[in-house]
Scaffold this active site. Structure first.
Site, mmCIF file in Angstrom:
data_model
loop_
_atom_site.group_PDB
_atom_site.id
_atom_site.type_symbol
_atom_site.label_atom_id
_atom_site.label_comp_id
_atom_site.label_asym_id
_atom_site.label_seq_id
_atom_site.Cartn_x
_atom_site.Cartn_y
_atom_site.Cartn_z
ATOM 1 N N GLU A 436 0.664 -1.165 -0.088
ATOM 2 C CA GLU A 436 0.040 -0.012 0.009
ATOM 3 C C GLU A 436 0.857 1.335 0.101
ATOM 4 O O GLU A 436 0.774 2.047 0.922
ATOM 5 C CB GLU A 436 -1.031 0.000 1.093
ATOM 6 C CG GLU A 436 -1.949 -1.226 1.147
ATOM 7 C CD GLU A 436 -2.841 -1.383 2.275
ATOM 8 O OE1 GLU A 436 -2.494 -1.142 3.321
ATOM 9 O OE2 GLU A 436 -4.233 -1.456 1.924
ATOM 10 N N GLU A 511 -4.387 -10.649 0.188
ATOM 11 C CA GLU A 511 -5.101 -10.563 1.415
ATOM 12 C C GLU A 511 -6.361 -10.744 0.857
ATOM 13 O O GLU A 511 -7.003 -10.383 -0.202
ATOM 14 C CB GLU A 511 -5.031 -9.067 1.983
ATOM 15 C CG GLU A 511 -3.990 -8.884 2.447
ATOM 16 C CD GLU A 511 -3.546 -7.573 3.200
ATOM 17 O OE1 GLU A 511 -4.569 -6.891 3.615
ATOM 18 O OE2 GLU A 511 -2.472 -6.735 3.220
HETATM 19 C C1 GAL Z 1 -5.198 -3.962 4.246
HETATM 20 C C2 GAL Z 1 -3.834 -4.054 4.736
HETATM 21 C C3 GAL Z 1 -3.605 -4.722 5.905
HETATM 22 C C4 GAL Z 1 -4.561 -4.307 7.101
HETATM 23 C C5 GAL Z 1 -5.749 -4.711 6.377
HETATM 24 C C6 GAL Z 1 -7.009 -4.434 7.281
HETATM 25 O O1 GAL Z 1 -5.667 -2.958 3.441
HETATM 26 O O2 GAL Z 1 -2.819 -4.171 3.731
HETATM 27 O O3 GAL Z 1 -2.394 -4.158 6.483
HETATM 28 O O4 GAL Z 1 -4.434 -3.129 7.092
HETATM 29 O O5 GAL Z 1 -6.054 -4.050 5.137
HETATM 30 O O6 GAL Z 1 -6.925 -5.246 8.494
HETATM 31 MG MG MG Z 2 -2.229 -0.559 5.444
#
Ligand code: GAL
Ligand code: MG
Length: 998
Positions: A436, A511
């Site tokens: 990010e 993720e």
């Molecule tokens: C994503 C991010 C993670 C965490 C997650 C929310 O956007 O990459 O680090 O913040 O969201 O828990």
């Molecule tokens: Mg983040």
């Protein structure tokens, strides 16, 4: 003397050694593969150090090196966990004003100091290593300035020889909380500081290897490997290759900086079979041991191939995190995580969002994990900083920092540090350039550099967004090997990604399935899709663990875990750090169980159950089923085991095989299920023989139940006044409240079945994943509905008393939300058939649930049910549970999420019975239903911020629901899938209540 390098992106490291791959040398007589503590060249400086804390760098006096110390602190640690400063949990915003490269004047400082002894030998030099210091530090030896470094999760090495004297020496480290590097460390984590990883000195001869890179070129066609070691050295090097057991294979010497081996018919490394060769590099005065995995990574036809096979990453994101030690993680902590992951079928890890300590990757090599090694880079705060007033979830500012000229060097530095430290680790499959931070020229340059240094791995970077108006980076297809997104819905992947013209790359969800609180509920959907397409190579659940800070025990014995706001932070992100698959102490959430069974190695599908034909799909990429696993099955009828057996199965990796099981053919009966259970044949490092790897349950025949009340007892009495319908039989008397449309009192055998009037219930304590819809639930006050009864009449027939009614439930300001048409039958046995046709008004959100709530005496604690158990289960979260008869104590049925919320329900039930040893109430329905039995009220769960604050209601609360909505993973993921929303406009709530003796 104070220096000011920490607001200068040109001075990232002062006097540090050139980047090198990680290794610890041993003297020639020792085993170089032993733990590093066994090396006579390794001096660990961990322990109690002197410590002084300043709330501002400005307060540090000029003569700070000679000021006396009064305090001590353990190294490694975070000083915020030792009484200095406060932990701060922040996710997407900068913890300081956005003013790069500057940081606030109120910049806390910790000064660390200790004495250590070295005996100096002629011809040898001493190298001081810090594996991680958050955020930057100035180093002094014997009160002389040695150097400066930053990058919190990276090694800094200093040659301190010339500052040392034989015998006792002093080391002073001045650590600053903030520096220009803070702009690149805006990861979603506790913002805490200090020397967070091991500190040690290694003693090395002047004539030595400075670094080396191992490249294995595996020719899958000829089945041979060319193993090339490029060595930077100023002395001759002998290289010897051994197999895993230590048998010498070949020996050579480094010639013109290279040692080359050929291995015919190599044993390959994969996460499933992590075979490691041993390479020893020997010079006259030292020995280095390096474990080598032979594996080939390539892209072909849009797939990621490892050793020629399109693999699936059954992944998870992992932060370094411990409730007591914060960012400091011991090798034992790492091992605990990794063994747990192995037990739960996880084969891949993204080191979100920074590299872990070097030993972590060595453990991944040994145990077998595919790793996305991620550089210590995240500039998420750019979004908020660039929008300031107009940020409505728009992500366009993300590359704000990455586009600044002066951050090109730091971005490059962080990526280079990672790849040169870790390039010999077989477990590392992807280099990830960070998280990010947007895409800019700086990232483009770094990606090209990675490829020039290491063409054997793939480059990953999810953050492909650019900043409008900035100098455009080249098309990322040239630089990024995979398309990586986070939290995309299965639908999007299928309809948008897979059909995108010109896009040929493989796809990864770096993720997905955000595991905050009760969840995730959408795992299986993703995996059905992944298995259907080789280009989809899997995903990494967000995230491994809840990050709670252990604040000691509450009076009720529960550990108090803090999250954002619990330290009165001026800015925080609440419980967003409590979003893992395990609790901070590593007890698995039910979500981890869910992951385990969705990631199961074998999947079974029914093909023709009447003939006993099933399809067995071996989802392993390299392991034939019978190498590790054996199968047993059990057939249940209405929850009772009627048949068991074992199967001899041979299914090659990545293959589906149809198998006929004669014993399972022609079975008849009602509510028949077969469950195939796969267990391990042998002991492994993470489990014993017999350990369950996964299961599949398949319905052979569903139940078609018709509930017939007992009509044999006819003594029934009916008494009615304006408010009450009073019904009694031989063993019971019930009072039905005409104004509420429900029973106000139920007594059976002189035992009160309900302590309060029954309630219609259309609410659940919102889960973290209900974050979006819950506002609408509250808008229509589903949590406290107002009743209107239009009519309520009773009549007596020969066999029963019938109550018919018409009612509505709603809230101020709006039309009623529910309209109810009631038909209730009370029989002489005390049984009650409860039926209500329910109509839901238009323009309402999907519902959390709809059902009845009973407050029973707390002695009703024994629960038996036939449904999905034994852990909590929901319409979209029941892969870890199966349909069976389960018995539980009500106090054991709570899944105690740190932030309280709906939990512990059971989906797909045919009956539930709750008893107190004398009386019992059985509830059943012709259609499968959901129930929840809890000592806590949903109001209490919705109200309290932490589990340790929860107070028991004093009742056993039984909720029986027509349905509940699914769980999903909306806390960061997509909206709950339509099919799992409870949004029927008309349905029938129908239960048979049977009081009796337990
Ligand atoms: C994503 C991010 C993670 C965490 C997650 C929310 O956007 O990459 O680090 O913040 O969201 O828990
Ligand atoms: Mg983040």
């Amino acid at each position: 003397m104070k220096y000011f390098f920490h607001e200068d992106t040109d001075k990232l490291h002062v006097n540090t050694e050139p980047n090198r791959n990680y290794f610890i040398p041993f003297s020639n007589t020792l085993d170089p593969f032993a733990d590093r503590e066994n090396s006579d060249r390794f001096l660990l400086l961990n322990g109690n150090w002197n410590f002084r804390y300043y709330s501002s760098f400005l307060d540090v006096e000029e003569e700070f090196l000679t000021t006396e110390y009064k305090d001590m602190i353990p190294v490694p640690s975070n000083w915020q966990l030792h009484g200095y400063d406060n932990p701060m949990y922040l996710n997407i915003r900068y913890p300081i004003p956005y003013n790069p490269p500057y940081v606030p004047d109120e910049n806390p400082v910790g000064i660390y100091n200790r004495i250590f002894s070295v005996s100096l030998t002629e011809g040898y030099e001493q190298f001081l290593n810090f594996e991680g210091v958050d955020s930057c530090f100035y180093l002094y030896i014997n009160d002389t300035f040695v150097g400066y470094s930053q990058v919190s999760h990276m090694t800094s090495e200093f040659n301190i020889t010339k500052y040392l004297t034989d015998g006792e020496n002093s080391i002073t480290v001045m650590v600053l909380k903030w520096c220009d590097g803070t702009y690149l460390e805006c990861q979603d984590k506790w913002r805490m500081s200090g020397i967070i990883r091991d500190v040690y000195i290694i003693t090395r001869p002047r004539k030595r290897i400075s670094s080396y890179q191992v490249i294995t070129a595996y020719d899958t066609v000829k089945n041979r490997v060319n193993l090339e070691v490029t060595v930077k050295t100023n002395t001759p090097v002998k290289a010897v290759l051994y197999d895993r057991e230590g048998r010498e294979l070949t020996e050579t010497s480094v010639n013109e900086g290279k040692a080359v081996f050929e291995i015919a018919s190599p044993r390959c490394w994969s996460a499933e079979k992590p075979y490691l060769y041993k390479l020893v590099l020997k010079t006259q005065e030292e020995t280095i041991g390096e474990k080598i995995g032979v594996r080939d990574i390539r892209l072909e036809q849009g797939c990621v191939l490892i050793n020629g096979t399109a693999v699936k990453f059954k992944g998870v994101n992992r932060h370094d995190s411990n409730p007591v030690t914060g960012a400091y993680i011991t090798k034992e902590n790492m091992l605990e995580d990794l063994l747990l992951m192995k037990q739960h079928n996880i084969n891949a890890i993204r080191t979100s969002h920074y590299p872990n300590a070097p030993v972590f990757l060595q453990l991944c090599d040994e145990l077998g994990f595919y790793v996305i090694d991620e550089a210590d880079i995240e500039a998420h705060g750019s979004v908020e900083a660039s929008h300031t007033t107009d940020n409505n979830g728009d992500y366009s500012g993300i590359a704000l920092l990455a586009n600044r000229k002066e951050f090109e060097k730091p971005i490059f530095d962080r990526i280079d540090l990672m790849i040169s430290r870790d390039w010999n680790r077989p477990s590392v499959i992807f280099w990830s350039m960070g998280n990010e931070s947007g895409y800019s020229k700086a990232f483009e340059k770094a990606a090209r550099y990675i490829k020039s240094v290491d063409s054997t791995r793939l480059v990953h970077y999810q953050s492909m967004h650019e900043l409008e108006g900035s100098e455009k980076a080249a098309d990322n297809e040239e630089t990024l090997d995979v398309v990586s997104t986070m939290y995309s819905a299965p639908d999007w992947i299928e309809k948008e990604f897979l059909t995108k013209a010109g896009e040929k790359r493989p796809f990864i969800l770096c993720e997905y399935c955000h595991s905050m609180g009760n969840g995730p509920g959408d795992l299986e959907e993703y995996w059905k899709l992944f298995y259907a397409h080789d280009r989809l190579c899997g995903g990494f659940v967000w995230e491994w663990c809840d990050h709670g800070v252990d604040m000691g025990k509450a009076d009720n014995g529960k550990t108090k875990y803090a999250y954002g706001g619990d330290h009165n932070e001026p800015l925080h992100d609440g419980n967003f750090c409590i979003d893992g698959l395990v609790y901070p102490d590593r007890r698995p959430h039910t979500g981890l169980m869910e992951v385990k069974n969705v990631y199961r190695p074998i999947r079974v599908n029914p093909i023709f159950t009447q003939k006993g034909v099933y399809e067995f799909f071996n989802t392993n990429d390299f392991t034939e089923l019978s190498e590790n696993l054996t199968c047993r099955y059990e057939v249940t009828e209405k929850g009772k085991v009627i048949l068991i057996g074992t199967l001899e199965l041979h299914v090659p990796a990545k293959t589906k095989k149809l198998i006929t099981i004669p014993e399972l053919a022609g079975l008849t009966g009602e509510s028949l299920y077969v469950r195939f259970i796969f267990t391990q044949i042998k002991d492994t490092v993470w489990s014993k023989a017999g350990f369950e790897a996964g299961f599949d349950q398949i319905a052979i025949s569903e139940s078609k139940r018709k509930l017939i009340p007992d009509k044999s007892e006819n003594a029934l009495d009916l008494n009615e006044d304006d408010r009450w319908i009073k019904i009694s039989g031989n063993r019971f008397h019930y009072c039905f409240d005409k104004r509420r449309g429900l029973f106000g009192e139920m007594v059976y055998d002189n035992i009160k079945l309900i302590e309060k009037p029954m309630e219609f219930n259309a609410f659940r304590a919102p889960t973290d994943n209900d974050c979006a819809v819950k506002n609408d639930w509250y808008k229509f006050h589903l949590n406290e509905l107002i009743t209107k009864v239009y009519a309520m009449d009773a009549r007596k027939t020969e066999n029963y008393i019938e109550i018919t009614g018409h009612a509505a439930l709603g809230w101020y300001a709006y039309h009623n939300t529910f309209e109810l048409f009631l038909h209730i039958y009370v029989y002489g046995s005390g049984q009650v058939k409860f039926e209500s046709q329910v109509k839901v008004a238009d323009k309402r959100p999907y519902l959390p649930r709809f059902g009845l709530r009973l407050f029973m005496d707390s002695s009703f604690s024994k629960v038996e049910y036939y449904g999905y158990g034994n852990m909590e289960s929901y319409v979209d979260k029941h892969r870890a549970s199966y349909k069976g008869i389960f018995m539980d104590h009500i106090s054991e049925m709570q899944e105690d999420y740190i932030k309280p919320q709906e939990n512990g329900s059971h989906y797909g039930c045919e009956y539930v019975k709750i008893g107190n040893g004398k009386a019992a109430l059985r509830v059943e329905s012709e259609a499968d239903f959901s129930f929840n039995a809890s000592e806590y009220s949903q109001e209490e769960l919705a109200l309290k911020a932490h589990n340790y604050e929860l107070e028991k209601s004093g009742f056993s609360i039984l909720c029986v629901d027509y349905k509940q909505s699914g769980i999903g993973s909306t806390s960061c993921g997509p909206q709950l899938a339509e099919v799992y929303r409870f949004q029927e406009k008309e349905f029938n709530l129908s239960f048979l209540f049977s009081p009796g003796n337990s």
